[in-house]
Design a protein around this motif. Structure first.
Motif, PDB file in Angstrom:
ATOM      1  N   TYR A  62       0.814  -1.214   0.000  1.00 24.68           N
ATOM      2  CA  TYR A  62       0.000   0.000   0.000  1.00 24.68           C
ATOM      3  C   TYR A  62       0.855   1.275   0.000  1.00 24.68           C
ATOM      4  O   TYR A  62       0.404   2.317   0.453  1.00 24.68           O
ATOM      5  N   GLU A  75      -7.523   2.678   7.920  1.00 25.08           N
ATOM      6  CA  GLU A  75      -8.896   2.371   7.508  1.00 25.08           C
ATOM      7  C   GLU A  75      -8.946   2.033   6.013  1.00 25.08           C
ATOM      8  O   GLU A  75      -9.697   1.143   5.590  1.00 25.08           O
ATOM      9  N   PHE A  76      -8.148   2.752   5.221  1.00 26.24           N
ATOM     10  CA  PHE A  76      -8.066   2.482   3.780  1.00 26.24           C
ATOM     11  C   PHE A  76      -7.550   1.058   3.531  1.00 26.24           C
ATOM     12  O   PHE A  76      -8.087   0.318   2.696  1.00 26.24           O
ATOM     13  N   VAL A  89      -7.581  -1.539   5.692  1.00 16.17           N
ATOM     14  CA  VAL A  89      -8.553  -2.505   6.227  1.00 16.17           C
ATOM     15  C   VAL A  89      -9.713  -2.703   5.258  1.00 16.17           C
ATOM     16  O   VAL A  89     -10.172  -3.834   5.019  1.00 16.17           O
ATOM     17  N   LYS A  90     -10.181  -1.607   4.679  1.00 12.37           N
ATOM     18  CA  LYS A  90     -11.295  -1.693   3.717  1.00 12.37           C
ATOM     19  C   LYS A  90     -10.892  -2.511   2.495  1.00 12.37           C
ATOM     20  O   LYS A  90     -11.656  -3.363   2.017  1.00 12.37           O
ATOM     21  N   ASN A  91      -9.692  -2.268   1.979  1.00 13.62           N
ATOM     22  CA  ASN A  91      -9.237  -2.987   0.792  1.00 13.62           C
ATOM     23  C   ASN A  91      -8.928  -4.450   1.079  1.00 13.62           C
ATOM     24  O   ASN A  91      -9.029  -5.300   0.182  1.00 13.62           O
ATOM     25  N   GLU A  92      -8.555  -4.747   2.306  1.00  9.22           N
ATOM     26  CA  GLU A  92      -8.272  -6.135   2.694  1.00  9.22           C
ATOM     27  C   GLU A  92      -9.538  -6.864   3.147  1.00  9.22           C
ATOM     28  O   GLU A  92      -9.480  -8.043   3.493  1.00  9.22           O
ATOM     29  N   LYS A  93     -10.671  -6.130   3.134  1.00  9.09           N
ATOM     30  CA  LYS A  93     -11.968  -6.699   3.516  1.00  9.09           C
ATOM     31  C   LYS A  93     -11.930  -7.305   4.924  1.00  9.09           C
ATOM     32  O   LYS A  93     -12.334  -8.452   5.150  1.00  9.09           O
ATOM     33  N   GLU A 145     -12.691  -6.792   9.236  1.00  7.25           N
ATOM     34  CA  GLU A 145     -13.482  -6.108  10.256  1.00  7.25           C
ATOM     35  C   GLU A 145     -12.564  -5.837  11.431  1.00  7.25           C
ATOM     36  O   GLU A 145     -11.965  -6.762  11.982  1.00  7.25           O
ATOM     37  N   LYS A 185     -12.485   0.313  15.682  1.00  9.12           N
ATOM     38  CA  LYS A 185     -11.833   1.619  15.543  1.00  9.12           C
ATOM     39  C   LYS A 185     -10.827   1.833  16.684  1.00  9.12           C
ATOM     40  O   LYS A 185      -9.778   2.444  16.493  1.00  9.12           O
ATOM     41  N   LYS A 202     -10.521 -12.657  10.136  1.00  7.65           N
ATOM     42  CA  LYS A 202     -10.974 -11.469   9.423  1.00  7.65           C
ATOM     43  C   LYS A 202     -11.545 -10.406  10.363  1.00  7.65           C
ATOM     44  O   LYS A 202     -11.577  -9.234  10.034  1.00  7.65           O
ATOM     45  N   LYS A 203     -11.989 -10.828  11.542  1.00  9.64           N
ATOM     46  CA  LYS A 203     -12.508  -9.872  12.518  1.00  9.64           C
ATOM     47  C   LYS A 203     -11.467  -9.683  13.617  1.00  9.64           C
ATOM     48  O   LYS A 203     -11.044 -10.646  14.262  1.00  9.64           O
TER      49      LYS A 203
END
Length: 511
Positions: free
Chosen positions: A8, A189-190, A192-196, A198, A201, A231-232
């Protein structure tokens, strides 16, 4: 997952978090075709110096970039070859491994005279440039003074003070800053979102705080947490990787000190020991927090530029907490814990120096004895500074006492309303009659502001906090009033505050 910081790494200006003024300046230079022949990127490690150097190299050589654009396309042959480190006209040199004059002559000076192959510019990115020898710098200087056409130098360093002034003066200098906690959270956050994934915060805030301004460190910590989690990801998983963060306990301790609740404060210290927390590290974090609060009371700009960087949520909590302390309270607390920390290594009973410091802080008058035979601690329900529980006295106060304590009044007024504090500095105490303070202003709009019910209420509330009795304030206008903000009252107050800060944190005043 183990190389998130590589996966990234930003490939264009819009992907960079932080360093906004540097990005905007470079973007405008590209748009206006006014790029410099030499840049100097200086600042801490892992804040984007080399990354931005590569993006700049792509942008000015990109084959698809239009005149009104500044972003590289990352699709043309030039962009792809720079991304893969195979472009012959973008040469990265590690000065730490090429310190000598011969290396500079062979790898920089000689190559700079060779015409670029298919690109508009030949670019030299010299990392850790401060590692070059004096003779190597002298050789480089000649090239910087008379650079070949279409050659650009981008010098990167973490130790700018080691770079000769002759080199600095011939470069366009950019000072990179530590990445803020909020910018760092945005980048995480960017990812985490791309890696799908959970992820709480709170975990991202914890990572950002622990990274201490270094984005690459934050990405590495996230990689480690992901490696041992599904994943979580929750706080329990993060705590297996990230060392314990003391900020929450720091805040709880200060809250109990404000309430004069020595019992709770002592329990916090002993619970930390039971949990295996290093007391020296805990006090170090506490001092960082106290320093931020003190700087904030001196000046908001000082706090934001020099103070501890925290998440927005914690900043709000600390801001609210700071309203309950005067600057002298904070200096006293800092001094007590600094002294206690010096005794920790040799203490026969580990928590005792901190326990004694807590008792001193919470005691009225420092070492007063109490009539309570069970303990000499004050009532934990009575706050150190309270707006609602202050007991007022009917004793008549004189002008001399008002003037003596006026600086403290101004200091305590500031957290409630910064501009009001400055307004009150411009008045003059003309008389004190019974419990009424008469002040004069040179300008009517200052008097009108004080006369408003809301402002008047704040002023009288702070007066009650400082003088421990109900006081009224009455304003009038005196157009002949001579305002001198450097009067003895303010000057003495400033000197006292500065002296206390120096005693607490060390250092000296430089004229």
């Amino acid at each position: 997952m183990s190389v998130l910081y590589q996966k990234y790494r930003p490939q264009k200006f819009s992907e960079i978090f932080g360093q906004n003024y540097i990005k905007v300046t470079l973007e405008n230079e590209i748009l206006n075709n006014k790029v410099s022949h030499a840049y100097l990127f200086c600042g801490p490690r892992a804040v984007g110096k080399t990354t931005l150097a590569r993006i700049l190299s792509k942008a000015i050589n990109c084959q698809n970039r239009k005149e009104n654009e500044f972003e590289p396309c990352n699709e043309c042959d030039t962009c792809k070859s720079i991304n893969s480190f195979s472009n012959l006209d973008v040469i990265e040199i590690d000065a730490a491994s090429n310190t000598g004059v011969d290396n500079v002559r062979e790898n920089i000076i000689s190559l700079s005279r060779v015409k670029s192959s298919n690109n508009k510019y030949k670019i030299f990115i010299i990392d850790e440039v401060h590692m070059l020898s004096i003779s190597a710098f002298n050789a480089l200087l000649k090239t910087l003074e008379e650079p070949p056409a279409n050659v650009i130098f981008i010098l990167c360093t973490t130790e700018i003070y080691k770079v000769p002034l002759t080199i600095i003066s011939r470069c366009e200098r950019f000072d990179f800053k530590m990445i803020s906690v909020n910018d760092m959270i945005g980048k995480l956050e960017f990812i985490v979102k791309n890696e799908k994934l959970e992820i709480d915060k709170e975990v991202l805030e914890l990572i950002a705080l622990k990274a201490d301004g270094h984005l690459r460190d934050a990405e590495s910590l996230l990689s480690q947490i992901i490696a041992i989690s599904d994943k979580k990801i929750d706080l329990a998983s993060a705590n297996l990787v990230i060392p314990y963060n003391n900020i929450e306990e720091n805040i709880k301790l200060l809250e109990s000190l404000n309430r004069k609740d020595a019992i709770t404060a002592i329990k916090i210290i002993n619970e930390l020991i039971t949990s295996g927390i290093n007391l020296k590290n805990f006090i170090g974090d506490l001092m960082e927090l106290l320093r931020k609060m003190i700087l904030s009371q001196v000046s908001d700009s000082l706090s934001s530029s020099l103070g501890l960087d925290l998440s927005e949520k914690i900043e709000i909590r600390i801001s609210e907490l700071n309203k309950n302390f005067s600057i002298n309270d904070l200096i006293k607390i800092s001094s007590e814990f600094l002294n206690a920390s010096k005794e920790l290594p040799t203490a026969l009973i580990a928590p005792m120096p901190l326990e004694l410091a807590i008792i001193n802080i919470c005691s009225i008058g420092g070492n007063e004895k109490s009539n309570d035979k069970k303990t000499n601690l004050p009532n934990p329900d009575k706050p150190l500074i309270s707006k609602s529980n202050t007991i007022s006295s009917n004793a008549v106060i004189n002008k001399e006492e008002i003037e003596k304590n006026w600086p403290e009044f101004l200091t305590r007024l500031k957290p409630h309303n910064h501009s009001l504090s400055f307004v009150m500095q411009s008045c003059k105490i003309t008389d004190v009659n019974d419990n009424k303070i008469c002040v004069a202003f040179k300008y009517k709009f200052h008097k009108d502001r004080l006369d408003s019910l809301e402002i008047n209420k704040i002023v009288e509330e702070v007066l009650r906090d400082v003088f421990k009795q109900d006081l009224k304030i009455e304003a009038k206008v005196d157009e002949n009033l001579e305002i001198n903000n450097d009067d003895s009252i303010n000057k003495n107050n400033n000197n006292e505050i500065i002296d206390n800060l120096l005693k607490t944190f060390g250092g000296k005043v430089i004229n």
